[in-house]
Every structure is written in structure tokens, then in C-alpha cells.
Design a protein around this motif. Structure first.
Motif, mmCIF file in Angstrom:
data_model
loop_
_atom_site.group_PDB
_atom_site.id
_atom_site.type_symbol
_atom_site.label_atom_id
_atom_site.label_comp_id
_atom_site.label_asym_id
_atom_site.label_seq_id
_atom_site.Cartn_x
_atom_site.Cartn_y
_atom_site.Cartn_z
ATOM 1 N N ARG A 111 -64.742 -0.855 -37.570
ATOM 2 C CA ARG A 111 -65.161 -2.068 -38.264
ATOM 3 C C ARG A 111 -66.529 -2.580 -37.813
ATOM 4 O O ARG A 111 -67.200 -3.280 -38.562
ATOM 5 C CB ARG A 111 -64.119 -3.179 -38.047
ATOM 6 N N VAL A 112 -66.925 -2.284 -36.587
ATOM 7 C CA VAL A 112 -68.235 -2.727 -36.093
ATOM 8 C C VAL A 112 -68.994 -1.522 -35.552
ATOM 9 O O VAL A 112 -68.399 -0.497 -35.207
ATOM 10 C CB VAL A 112 -68.105 -3.802 -34.985
ATOM 11 N N ASP A 113 -70.324 -1.635 -35.480
ATOM 12 C CA ASP A 113 -71.140 -0.523 -35.024
ATOM 13 C C ASP A 113 -70.994 -0.331 -33.516
ATOM 14 O O ASP A 113 -70.495 -1.198 -32.790
ATOM 15 C CB ASP A 113 -72.606 -0.749 -35.390
ATOM 16 N N ALA A 114 -71.466 0.819 -33.027
ATOM 17 C CA ALA A 114 -71.294 1.190 -31.628
ATOM 18 C C ALA A 114 -72.001 0.225 -30.685
ATOM 19 O O ALA A 114 -71.469 -0.153 -29.637
ATOM 20 C CB ALA A 114 -71.816 2.618 -31.401
ATOM 21 N N GLY A 115 -73.227 -0.195 -31.045
ATOM 22 C CA GLY A 115 -73.969 -1.105 -30.170
ATOM 23 C C GLY A 115 -73.299 -2.447 -30.025
ATOM 24 O O GLY A 115 -73.240 -3.025 -28.927
ATOM 25 N N THR A 116 -72.772 -2.990 -31.133
ATOM 26 C CA THR A 116 -72.065 -4.268 -31.076
ATOM 27 C C THR A 116 -70.820 -4.160 -30.215
ATOM 28 O O THR A 116 -70.526 -5.039 -29.396
ATOM 29 C CB THR A 116 -71.685 -4.729 -32.495
ATOM 30 N N ALA A 117 -70.070 -3.069 -30.368
ATOM 31 C CA ALA A 117 -68.866 -2.870 -29.555
ATOM 32 C C ALA A 117 -69.220 -2.827 -28.073
ATOM 33 O O ALA A 117 -68.535 -3.435 -27.238
ATOM 34 C CB ALA A 117 -68.167 -1.572 -29.964
ATOM 35 N N ALA A 118 -70.304 -2.137 -27.742
ATOM 36 C CA ALA A 118 -70.714 -2.043 -26.341
ATOM 37 C C ALA A 118 -71.103 -3.403 -25.784
ATOM 38 O O ALA A 118 -70.804 -3.724 -24.625
ATOM 39 C CB ALA A 118 -71.883 -1.066 -26.208
ATOM 40 N N MET A 119 -71.774 -4.234 -26.593
ATOM 41 C CA MET A 119 -72.164 -5.565 -26.139
ATOM 42 C C MET A 119 -70.945 -6.448 -25.902
ATOM 43 O O MET A 119 -70.878 -7.211 -24.932
ATOM 44 C CB MET A 119 -73.103 -6.218 -27.148
ATOM 45 N N LEU A 120 -69.969 -6.362 -26.786
ATOM 46 C CA LEU A 120 -68.780 -7.205 -26.659
ATOM 47 C C LEU A 120 -68.012 -6.895 -25.377
ATOM 48 O O LEU A 120 -67.510 -7.802 -24.698
ATOM 49 C CB LEU A 120 -67.867 -7.014 -27.878
ATOM 50 N N ILE A 121 -67.923 -5.641 -25.009
ATOM 51 C CA ILE A 121 -67.153 -5.263 -23.827
ATOM 52 C C ILE A 121 -67.830 -5.742 -22.545
ATOM 53 O O ILE A 121 -67.193 -5.874 -21.502
ATOM 54 C CB ILE A 121 -66.914 -3.743 -23.820
ATOM 55 N N GLN A 122 -69.130 -6.069 -22.620
ATOM 56 C CA GLN A 122 -69.824 -6.550 -21.428
ATOM 57 C C GLN A 122 -69.445 -7.970 -21.040
ATOM 58 O O GLN A 122 -69.983 -8.532 -20.085
ATOM 59 C CB GLN A 122 -71.335 -6.436 -21.622
ATOM 60 N N VAL A 123 -68.505 -8.574 -21.769
ATOM 61 C CA VAL A 123 -67.933 -9.853 -21.348
ATOM 62 C C VAL A 123 -66.985 -9.641 -20.165
ATOM 63 O O VAL A 123 -66.638 -10.576 -19.450
ATOM 64 C CB VAL A 123 -67.195 -10.517 -22.530
ATOM 65 N N ALA A 124 -66.585 -8.402 -19.925
ATOM 66 C CA ALA A 124 -65.603 -8.096 -18.883
ATOM 67 C C ALA A 124 -65.957 -8.646 -17.502
ATOM 68 O O ALA A 124 -65.075 -9.161 -16.805
ATOM 69 C CB ALA A 124 -65.362 -6.582 -18.814
ATOM 70 N N PRO A 125 -67.218 -8.564 -17.047
ATOM 71 C CA PRO A 125 -67.507 -9.121 -15.726
ATOM 72 C C PRO A 125 -67.170 -10.603 -15.592
ATOM 73 O O PRO A 125 -66.760 -11.061 -14.523
ATOM 74 C CB PRO A 125 -69.018 -8.875 -15.570
ATOM 75 N N VAL A 126 -67.359 -11.375 -16.653
ATOM 76 C CA VAL A 126 -66.976 -12.787 -16.615
ATOM 77 C C VAL A 126 -65.459 -12.910 -16.531
ATOM 78 O O VAL A 126 -64.923 -13.765 -15.812
ATOM 79 C CB VAL A 126 -67.511 -13.530 -17.849
ATOM 80 N N LEU A 127 -64.741 -12.058 -17.250
ATOM 81 C CA LEU A 127 -63.283 -12.104 -17.194
ATOM 82 C C LEU A 127 -62.783 -11.773 -15.791
ATOM 83 O O LEU A 127 -61.768 -12.311 -15.338
ATOM 84 C CB LEU A 127 -62.697 -11.125 -18.216
ATOM 85 N N ILE A 128 -63.491 -10.884 -15.100
ATOM 86 C CA ILE A 128 -63.125 -10.589 -13.714
ATOM 87 C C ILE A 128 -63.234 -11.855 -12.872
ATOM 88 O O ILE A 128 -62.395 -12.123 -12.005
ATOM 89 C CB ILE A 128 -64.017 -9.469 -13.150
ATOM 90 N N ALA A 129 -64.275 -12.651 -13.133
ATOM 91 C CA ALA A 129 -64.432 -13.909 -12.404
ATOM 92 C C ALA A 129 -63.266 -14.857 -12.687
ATOM 93 O O ALA A 129 -62.775 -15.547 -11.790
ATOM 94 C CB ALA A 129 -65.755 -14.566 -12.784
ATOM 95 N N VAL A 130 -62.811 -14.874 -13.935
ATOM 96 C CA VAL A 130 -61.673 -15.719 -14.290
ATOM 97 C C VAL A 130 -60.420 -15.260 -13.552
ATOM 98 O O VAL A 130 -59.667 -16.068 -12.988
ATOM 99 C CB VAL A 130 -61.432 -15.690 -15.810
ATOM 100 N N LEU A 131 -60.173 -13.956 -13.542
ATOM 101 C CA LEU A 131 -58.999 -13.437 -12.852
ATOM 102 C C LEU A 131 -59.056 -13.744 -11.359
ATOM 103 O O LEU A 131 -58.032 -14.062 -10.737
ATOM 104 C CB LEU A 131 -58.901 -11.919 -13.065
ATOM 105 N N ALA A 132 -60.247 -13.668 -10.788
ATOM 106 C CA ALA A 132 -60.386 -13.992 -9.369
ATOM 107 C C ALA A 132 -60.054 -15.451 -9.122
ATOM 108 O O ALA A 132 -59.432 -15.799 -8.112
ATOM 109 C CB ALA A 132 -61.809 -13.687 -8.901
ATOM 110 N N ALA A 133 -60.473 -16.320 -10.047
ATOM 111 C CA ALA A 133 -60.165 -17.743 -9.891
ATOM 112 C C ALA A 133 -58.664 -18.011 -10.045
ATOM 113 O O ALA A 133 -58.088 -18.833 -9.330
ATOM 114 C CB ALA A 133 -60.952 -18.555 -10.911
ATOM 115 N N LEU A 134 -58.031 -17.268 -10.950
ATOM 116 C CA LEU A 134 -56.612 -17.495 -11.216
ATOM 117 C C LEU A 134 -55.711 -16.905 -10.140
ATOM 118 O O LEU A 134 -54.725 -17.520 -9.730
ATOM 119 C CB LEU A 134 -56.232 -16.907 -12.577
ATOM 120 N N PHE A 135 -56.040 -15.712 -9.660
ATOM 121 C CA PHE A 135 -55.122 -14.984 -8.796
ATOM 122 C C PHE A 135 -55.582 -14.863 -7.351
ATOM 123 O O PHE A 135 -54.805 -14.446 -6.495
ATOM 124 C CB PHE A 135 -54.878 -13.580 -9.357
ATOM 125 N N LEU A 136 -56.827 -15.218 -7.080
ATOM 126 C CA LEU A 136 -57.332 -15.095 -5.718
ATOM 127 C C LEU A 136 -57.602 -16.450 -5.076
ATOM 128 O O LEU A 136 -58.072 -16.511 -3.949
ATOM 129 C CB LEU A 136 -58.617 -14.248 -5.689
#
Length: 326
Positions: A111-136
Motif C-alpha cells: 500500500r505504501v512505497d519502500a521509502g515511506t515504509a522505511a521512514m515509518l519504522i524509524q519511530v522504533a527508537p522512540v518506542l524503545i524509550a517508552v518501553l524503558a520508561a514503562l518497564f525500567l
């Protein structure tokens, strides 16, 4: 669920609590470079194969090829013997990072092009920060919140840019590409302690095999679609399994053994520009112009959030611990 801090390097066996041997050498950097290039190529290959393989069949074929390629290398190092707790982590990573990640990303790239998909997945580092705040138990600072808000705004911009009625993408595609970011973030936290005790090849092979089992319901579709697809597409499917999966996930796990998860996560910001270049060369395809602004905004948010975590680490160093996850 509890986890260790992904920003804290965990000493490898025999490292005496310090940095793992070879950390300062070139091999971890080479491993990172190999991972980035191969993962960028995977976004392009998945997009290329979207017309010949459904999401489930593509996932199963890729993972099966990867597991088969890794098997002789892994078994040459001996049979792995994870503990019960490590098995729980390996199975979780296999289901999430190898199973759900591939299923959702493959569906999203239809549904979306390869570059857009790659950009969206780069939100992951922020999600790691959220998990650290929640579980650490890490403090959720105002700067971290600002980073999350910026990153989310960037994702919204990307979503709006791909839903303009030109059939190049839609909001469902954006959501499907955000799911891999979530499971990637969880899996990195789970994998860090594993590679301190087990070899990168063993961890990758076992998790990839679990991913194969997860995707077995699409076995019939895979057989049917391989029969209908041109030979070139089947070869691209094998490429996805051997290179971006077997090799790249192993080199990533190796690099994770010698680097902090935070430092390694930052390097993946290079994947979107690499993907965009490869997509232009091989697919004659680029993201919508507005998506670049959204990607920049999302990465800015990630940077702000990472600075918040980095400053906290300076003022309050964490104590490395062993894997308490279950």
C-alpha cells in the motif's frame, strides 16, 4: 514484562564487566554497515514482490530460506542450549520480530512505497524509550514527551501524504508499517541480554525458525504462488531469506553484542535514505514530497527523545543486570 535497559551494555561472558572484546575494532562497524545496506534492500525487494506474493506467503518463504541458510552455520557451532527464560525470549522474538514484523510490513508495502515504509519504522527508537520508561522505571521527562509528540506528528504527516487519492498509499498502509516498529522495539530489548550469553547465529537461527512456524498457515499459498510467479521473483524471495534475513539479522545481533542498543538504533536512521535511493534506482519510485517533511519531523522527534535519555544516563548511570524477562 520487565526488561533490562537497552542503553546499558551487557558484558559478554568473560568480559569482566567491561566492554566486550573487539568492541573498539572494525568488525562491529562492518556488521552494522552490512545490516543497513541489506535491510534497505529488503524494503525495495518486498515492494518489488508485492504483485507476485501475498504478505503471508512472502513472509513464510523469506523466513524458510533464512532458517535453511542459517542451519548449517549454527549447527557447526554446536547445539544451542538456552535456559528456559532465554527460550521464552527467543520464542517471543521469533513470533514478533520474524513473524508479525514480516507479515505486517509485507502487507503495508502493498500500500505504501519502500521509502515511506522505511521512514515509518524509524519511530522504533522512540518506542524503545517508552518501553524503558514503562518497564525500567526511567523518568518520563518533558523532553522525552516533546520528542514523542514530534515523532508522532511526523507519522501523521506521512500518513496524510500517502492518502491523497493517488493510489500510492493509504492510512491502513501506514498503520501496517507502524506495527513492525512496535515489535522491533520490544524485540531489541529482549534480544540484548540473549546475545551476551548466546552466539548471534544461534539466536537468529532459533528466532527465525520460530518465525517459520508462526507463518506455516500460509504454506499452501506459498506453494501456489511460487508456481505462478516468474523464476526471477522466486530468486528475489530467496535473496530476502538469505541476505536481509539470515545475514543481516545475524550481523545485527553481532553488533548488538558489542554496542549499546541505543547506539545501534541510531545507525538505522541511515536505512530510509538508502532505501529511497535503491527504490529510485530499481523501482523508479520515491515517496510523496510531503512525506520527506514528515520523515524529517519524525527523526527530529527521535533525536530529541534520545537526547533526553542520553542526558539522564550521564547523571544517573544504570547498573548492568541480567535478563529478568519472562
Amino acid at each position: 514484562m520487565t526488561a533490562v535497559d537497552p542503553a546499558v551494555p551487557i558484558p559478554a561472558p568473560g568480559a569482566g564487566g567491561g566492554r566486550a572484546p573487539g568492541t573498539s575494532g572494525l568488525l562491529p562497524l562492518v556488521a552494522v554497515a552490512v545490516t543497513l545496506v541489506l535491510w534497505a534492500s529488503a524494503f525495495v525487494a518486498i515492494r518489488h514482490l508485492a504483485h507476485d506474493f501475498s504478505a503471508g506467503a512472502l513472509s513464510l518463504g523469506r523466513l524458510a530460506a533464512g532458517a535453511l541458510a542459517l542451519a548449517p552455520v549454527a549447527l557447526a557451532q554446536g547445539l544451542p542450549s538456552p535456559s528456559r527464560r532465554q527460550w521464552v525470549s527467543i520464542v517471543t522474538i521469533g513470533v514478533l520480530w520474524f513473524g508479525i514484523y514480516n507479515l505486517s510490513l509485507n502487507a503495508g508495502e502493498q500500500r505504501v512505497d519502500a521509502g515511506t515504509a522505511a521512514m515509518l519504522i524509524q519511530v522504533a527508537p522512540v518506542l524503545i524509550a517508552v518501553l524503558a520508561a514503562l518497564f525500567l522505571g526511567e523518568r518520563f521527562t518533558a523532553q522525552l514527551a516533546a520528542g514523542l509528540a514530534l515523532a508522532f506528528s511526523g507519522v501523521v504527516v506521512i500518513g496524510l501524504s500517502t492518502s491523497g487519492g493517488d493510489n500510492t498509499g493509504d492510512l491502513l498502509g501506514v498503520v501496517l508499517c507502524l506495527v513492525p516498529a512496535v515489535v522491533y522495539a520490544v524485540s531489541v530489548i529482549l534480544q540484548k541480554p540473549l546475545v551476551a550469553d548466546l552466539s548471534a547465529v544461534h539466536v537468529t537461527w532459533l528466532a527465525c525458525t520460530v518465525g517459520v512456524v508462526t507463518c506455516l498457515p500460509w504454506a499452501g499459498r506459498l506453494v501456489s504462488e511460487v508456481g505462478d510467479a516468474p523464476v526471477s521473483s522466486t530468486l528475489w524471495l530467496v535473496y530476502l531469506g538469505v541476505f536481509p534475513t539470515a545475514i543481516a539479522f545475524t550481523t545485527y545481533a553481532y553488533a548488538l553484542r558489542h554496542m549499546t542498543a541505543s547506539a545501534l538504533g541510531v545507525t538505522t536512521y541511515l536505512v530510509p535514505p538508502l532505501t529511497i535511493v535503491l527504490g529510485l534506482v530499481f523501482l523508479d519510485e520515491v515517496p510523496p514530497a510531503v512525506a520527506y517533511a514528515g520523515g524529517a519531523l519524525a527523526l527530529l522527534g527521535v533525536g530529541v527523545a534520545r537526547r533526553a535519555r542520553g542526558r539522564k544516563a550521564v547523571t544517573a548511570p544504570a547498573v548492568p543486570g541480567q535478563d529478568p524477562r519472562a
